[in-house]
Enzyme design. Structure first.
Site: not given
Length: 643
Positions: A167-168, A172, A220, A222, A392, A489
């Site tokens: 989540h950091d 997509h 982002t 980074w 998962h 995917r």
């Protein structure tokens, strides 16, 4: 003259052609002399299946050689790179809301809505998106039969942590067009959903001749803590209090809830109680940094407190992941040495603390280098990186809640009170249940529960009938089969299938199912789904079926992507390299990062009773009632793995 030189070269190289796997003849011809020499060493060790059994120092040399090859041949830009445009780093001595201006030569590198890069050229599979049928693959090879865990190695905090990192880093951009997958008749009775709809990944023209289209990253990439800060100015404003630089947090130590009943955090999509608890913990970390900086530097303005605290907290997250989480994931002395070398260099922490960064990235580590290094390819995370982070299977079917009021037993173990289905811990319902459970009980319970193993037949069935969310955390009307969707995917995004993926990473491909595994049932089922064509094997299935290196929770195929990209996340970022200094972080801020070594340190700072009363293990990411790592008197670099 050139004809003579070519003849001499062919004469010298012809004996090597018999040694080098035929699939690597072409790339070997194109390599520089140094790369050829490194490739020959790596290829020999690979043929002998030897690197993980080598003494630590030799293992590090192998990994260093392999990483050099990947930096040369497995970093591919997607999209055009600006020419002649330069920004001044002094104008932005802080992490921006959308990730821009980290790279002075490419202001958009690593920003929100920049392209995913590639570790190898895309393999177009648009005529094979349903071959074999994703729901058949999911049902026959992925769907959980009986839960298999990781023993004492990896716990539910570790499973939550990697979602915290995803989540950091990556998500997509989707198209508005929907796709529908329908269960084939042969598996329909075993599928929780007979069909499901989902949004196509949006394809964007790159304006570049080599890779004509790509996909955009809405987060982002980074290592900037965007899971708690957000990836754009709008979210950033929503999570801030605008008082003393702090972020919003409830009095109970959990994330605040807005008027619509949704959590307030940097990323709220597809969350669950474990992820939300970690987001809350690091909001608390940020706020504590603000308090410490305000006390040390009372003249600092609110905005400066926020910016410095974000730098410090993001660096703490990156450090925990590098030298704590990853070391538990890849539990060998060689990787312990390697991950610590990424941060501290081969000279080690004591030397770096005493003398500062000395001797370049090898001796001093990536953190604190004089300048960032991107090997001529603008920083991004890649499609292949996304694929190997599909984990998962780590999630169980139920969270085992512990009785924190009971007297701890042997190794600080705790009795069970009850089990909560994971479905009841996701989305809005999950936040309601988390508020009843409370941070302490949630964290202690996750610490004492082993997570799932990344193997075949261990994908949670409850994730095959899942409610996905929009980026604002709103539930979508269409349920999805996530196992089948993940197979689709990779194909949709032109990620190479397993064998071609291995070739792309200079790994010897398989020629038959027996090269992958010696499990007869797996071999038979692979044959049933894919026939005899090993080239059709999906990457995700191959990585789950692959024999694991002792101590590794992931496949070797996934690990080699980690090898290049984990280093890149640090060395390409000026806030871990040229701007990792007291001027940018403040002296107090840099001290905060340098004295934090693990998630346990973060927990101790905010909830000292948690680890003191209930954690017996060495790391917060291994099962808490496990025995701590015994002291090994042999210096790390001189150790030999057990054979």
């Amino acid at each position: 003259m050139s004809l003579v030189m070519d003849s001499l070269k062919n004469l010298l190289l012809s004996p090597l052609r018999g040694f080098i796997h035929k699939d690597f003849h072409d790339i070997f011809e194109r390599m520089t002399l140094l790369s050829k020499l490194l490739f020959l060493i790596v290829h020999l060790v690979d043929k002998l299946n030897l690197w993980h059994r080598l003494p630590v120092l030799l293992g590090l040399l192998y990994l260093g050689a392999r990483r050099h090859l990947h930096q040369e041949y497995n970093l591919i830009n997607v999209g055009k790179t600006p020419v002649g445009v330069r920004s001044n780093p002094a104008d932005h001595p802080y992490r921006t809301a959308d990730g821009k201006y980290n790279d002075p030569f490419n202001e958009g590198a690593g920003s929100e809505l920049s392209f995913f890069g590639r570790n190898m050229l895309p393999v177009d599979q648009h005529n094979q998106l349903k071959k074999p049928d994703p729901m058949v693959v999911a049902t026959k090879l992925l769907a959980r039969r009986n839960f298999v865990d990781t023993g004492k190695q990896f716990n539910m905090i570790a499973a939550s942590w990697i979602q915290f990192m995803i989540h950091d880093w990556i998500d997509h951009l989707e198209d508005t067009k929907q796709i529908e997958l329908k269960a084939a008749e042969e598996v329909a009775s075993q599928c929780p959903l007979k069909s499901f709809k989902f949004f196509k990944t949006k394809e964007i023209p790159t304006g570049f001749y080599e890779i004509k289209t790509g996909h955009l990253n809405t987060r982002t990439p980074w290592w900037d803590g965007s899971a708690i800060y957000g990836s754009n100015a709008e979210v950033l404003k929503k999570v801030r209090t605008f008082k003393d630089g702090k972020l919003k947090l409830s009095a109970d130590g959990l994330l605040e809830i807005d008027k619509n009943g949704k959590i307030i955090s940097g990323d709220v999509r597809n969350t669950w109680a474990g992820l939300s608890a970690l987001q809350a913990l690091f909001v608390q970390e940020h706020n504590s940094v603000c308090d410490a900086l305000k006390q040390e530097y009372p003249e600092l303005e609110e905005e400066d407190l926020y910016r410095h605290a974000r730098l410090v907290t993001s660096a703490v997250i990156a450090k925990v992941h590098t030298i704590d989480w990853t070391v538990e994931l890849l539990k060998t002395d060689t990787l312990l040495a390697g991950m610590r070398a990424n941060w501290y260099g081969l000279l080690g922490k004591k030397f770096k603390d005493t003398f500062g960064h000395v001797g370049g990235s090898i001796l001093g580590g990536f953190v604190g280098m004089k300048k960032p290094e991107n090997y001529g390819v603008p920083y991004s995370l890649t499609e292949e990186f996304t694929s190997v982070y599909r984990m998962h299977q780590l999630l169980p079917d139920k969270l085992q809640l512990r009785n924190i009021d009971a007297t701890p037993g042997p190794n600080k173990s705790l009795p069970l009170t009850n089990e909560i289905p994971l479905e009841d811990l996701i989305g809005g319902k999950g936040e309601e249940n988390l508020s009843k459970i409370g941070f302490t009980k949630q964290m202690v319970s996750m610490g004492h529960q082993a997570c799932g193993a990344l193997e075949l037949w261990n994908y949670p069935m409850w994730m095959r009938d899942l409610i996905p969310q929009d980026v604002d955390g709103t539930d979508r009307p269409d349920h999805i089969d996530l196992a089948a969707l993940e197979i689709y995917r990779d194909r949709e995004r032109s990620v190479a299938r397993y064998n071609e993926f291995r070739r792309g990473m200079l790994q010897i491909p398989i020629s038959k199912w027996e090269d992958l595994t010696d499990d007869e049932e797996v071999i038979n089922t692979l044959g049933e789904v894919y026939g005899d064509d090993v080239e059709e094997l999906d990457l995700m299935v191959g990585m789950a079926a692959e024999k694991k290196i002792k101590g590794f929770a992931i496949s070797e195929t996934a690990f080699f992507i980690f090898l290049v990209m984990a280093s890149r996340r640090l060395e390409a970022d000026r806030f871990f390299t040229s701007n990792y200094n007291e001027e940018t972080y403040t002296k107090k801020g840099l001290e905060w990062v340098n004295t934090t070594e693990s998630l346990k340190d973060v927990l101790d700072r905010h909830y000292p009773e948690i680890t003191e009363k209930w954690m017996n293990s060495s790391s917060a990411f291994s099962v808490w009632d496990s025995t701590p790592q015994p002291h090994n008197p042999i210096p790390l670099y001189f150790r030999v793995p057990p054979q």
